[in-house]
Structure formats: structure tokens, C-alpha cells
Design a protein around this motif. Sequence first.
Motif, short mmCIF file in Angstrom:
data_model
loop_
_atom_site.label_atom_id
_atom_site.label_comp_id
_atom_site.label_asym_id
_atom_site.label_seq_id
_atom_site.Cartn_x
_atom_site.Cartn_y
_atom_site.Cartn_z
N UNK A 32 19.39 21.46 -14.72
CA UNK A 32 18.71 22.76 -14.60
C UNK A 32 17.35 22.58 -13.93
N UNK A 33 16.62 21.57 -14.33
CA UNK A 33 15.31 21.28 -13.73
C UNK A 33 15.46 20.97 -12.24
N UNK A 34 16.48 20.20 -11.90
CA UNK A 34 16.71 19.82 -10.51
C UNK A 34 17.06 21.05 -9.65
N UNK A 35 17.87 21.94 -10.17
CA UNK A 35 18.25 23.14 -9.42
C UNK A 35 17.04 24.03 -9.20
N UNK A 36 16.20 24.19 -10.24
CA UNK A 36 14.98 24.99 -10.07
C UNK A 36 14.06 24.38 -9.02
#
Length: 57
Positions: A32-36
Amino acid sequence: MTGPQTPVYLDPEIAEILTRCYRGERKRAVIARAVRMLAAADGHLTPNGRIKRGRAA
């Protein structure tokens, strides 16, 4: 956002990165952090993290 969670299948290389580099962190949180971060870098998010509207994807 709530609702049913969709399974995401990772290729072996990504799974290895998650296992070796993010040991002890929840895989879902890391992804999730990577996609954001990717969406922000690509200019799809406002400075406060909201999705920009009215822009071609």
C-alpha cells in the motif's frame, strides 16, 4: 475504503524483496505504501494524498 479484499498474486522477485527487505512488516502495508508513493511520483495525487480528478489516467 472498505469492502472485500482482493487477493494479489506476486511474482517470485517481488515476494523475495518483501521477505528480505521488509522483514517484520505486513506485506499489505508495504505494498500500500509503495502504490501511494508511485501514484504521487506519477502525479496522480494531490499534495495531501487525494486522487486528482479531471485528468487523463
